[in-house]
Design a protein around this motif. Structure first.
Motif, PDB file in Angstrom:
ATOM      1  N   LEU A 229       0.831  -1.206   0.000  1.00  0.00           N
ATOM      2  CA  LEU A 229       0.000   0.000   0.000  1.00  0.00           C
ATOM      3  C   LEU A 229       0.863   1.253   0.000  1.00  0.00           C
ATOM      4  O   LEU A 229       0.597   2.196  -0.748  1.00  0.00           O
ATOM      5  N   PHE A 230       1.914   1.270   0.815  1.00  0.00           N
ATOM      6  CA  PHE A 230       2.822   2.419   0.863  1.00  0.00           C
ATOM      7  C   PHE A 230       3.475   2.641  -0.502  1.00  0.00           C
ATOM      8  O   PHE A 230       3.566   3.771  -0.981  1.00  0.00           O
ATOM      9  N   PHE A 231       3.919   1.557  -1.159  1.00  0.00           N
ATOM     10  CA  PHE A 231       4.551   1.673  -2.465  1.00  0.00           C
ATOM     11  C   PHE A 231       3.579   2.228  -3.502  1.00  0.00           C
ATOM     12  O   PHE A 231       3.937   3.102  -4.296  1.00  0.00           O
ATOM     13  N   VAL A 232       2.350   1.742  -3.503  1.00  0.00           N
ATOM     14  CA  VAL A 232       1.343   2.218  -4.457  1.00  0.00           C
ATOM     15  C   VAL A 232       1.063   3.704  -4.238  1.00  0.00           C
ATOM     16  O   VAL A 232       0.982   4.480  -5.198  1.00  0.00           O
ATOM     17  N   LEU A 233       0.930   4.112  -2.990  1.00  0.00           N
ATOM     18  CA  LEU A 233       0.691   5.535  -2.698  1.00  0.00           C
ATOM     19  C   LEU A 233       1.884   6.393  -3.104  1.00  0.00           C
ATOM     20  O   LEU A 233       1.713   7.500  -3.617  1.00  0.00           O
ATOM     21  N   LEU A 234       3.092   5.897  -2.897  1.00  0.00           N
ATOM     22  CA  LEU A 234       4.289   6.640  -3.297  1.00  0.00           C
ATOM     23  C   LEU A 234       4.324   6.848  -4.805  1.00  0.00           C
ATOM     24  O   LEU A 234       4.572   7.952  -5.289  1.00  0.00           O
ATOM     25  N   VAL A 235       4.056   5.782  -5.566  1.00  0.00           N
ATOM     26  CA  VAL A 235       4.070   5.877  -7.026  1.00  0.00           C
ATOM     27  C   VAL A 235       2.975   6.831  -7.503  1.00  0.00           C
ATOM     28  O   VAL A 235       3.195   7.656  -8.382  1.00  0.00           O
ATOM     29  N   ALA A 236       1.792   6.726  -6.899  1.00  0.00           N
ATOM     30  CA  ALA A 236       0.677   7.578  -7.331  1.00  0.00           C
ATOM     31  C   ALA A 236       0.937   9.047  -6.995  1.00  0.00           C
ATOM     32  O   ALA A 236       0.623   9.933  -7.788  1.00  0.00           O
ATOM     33  N   SER A 237       1.523   9.318  -5.842  1.00  0.00           N
ATOM     34  CA  SER A 237       1.716  10.712  -5.431  1.00  0.00           C
ATOM     35  C   SER A 237       2.862  11.387  -6.168  1.00  0.00           C
ATOM     36  O   SER A 237       2.841  12.588  -6.396  1.00  0.00           O
ATOM     37  N   THR A 238       3.890  10.634  -6.544  1.00  0.00           N
ATOM     38  CA  THR A 238       5.027  11.243  -7.234  1.00  0.00           C
ATOM     39  C   THR A 238       4.901  11.149  -8.746  1.00  0.00           C
ATOM     40  O   THR A 238       5.741  11.675  -9.466  1.00  0.00           O
TER      41      THR A 238
END
Length: 109
Positions: free
Chosen positions: A45-54
């Motif tokens: 979940l953290f990785f997906v949010l990181l990719v989506a936000s950046t």
């Protein structure tokens, strides 16, 4: 499965048999497995949010839409972009680049 252990005692060989089960049972406890699954889920979940936000995976491909100015275009890329903005407006034009062997001013949308 039977394991044979051969021991040497007082100059005599002794064969000791030890039975072990054919299938190994998992030693992990249900609570530990739950913690591991939760850790993996939180990491994903953290990785997906990181990719989506950046916007790491966002494509910056632009589409050729117009040509501007004389051929050959003797100005710079900045001059080409100004020509495109003046003639076609911004948006839809987002950039202008002098390209090709004949030096065309290409406008990208």
């Amino acid at each position: 499965i039977t394991t044979h252990i051969i021991c040497l005692t007082n100059d005599k060989f002794i064969d000791k048999k030890k039975k072990t089960s054919g299938l190994r049972k998992s030693k992990a406890k249900p609570k530990e497995m739950t913690k591991n699954i939760n850790s993996v889920s939180i990491t994903v979940l953290f990785f997906v949010l990181l990719v989506a936000s950046t916007e790491i995976l966002k494509s910056e491909a632009q589409t050729f839409c117009f040509e501007c100015g004389p051929v050959p275009f003797l100005g710079t890329n900045a001059d080409c972009f100004n020509c495109c903005k003046t003639k076609y407006g911004s948006p839809p034009v987002v950039s202008g680049v002098v390209e090709g062997s004949e030096k065309h001013c290409h406008c990208y949308c």
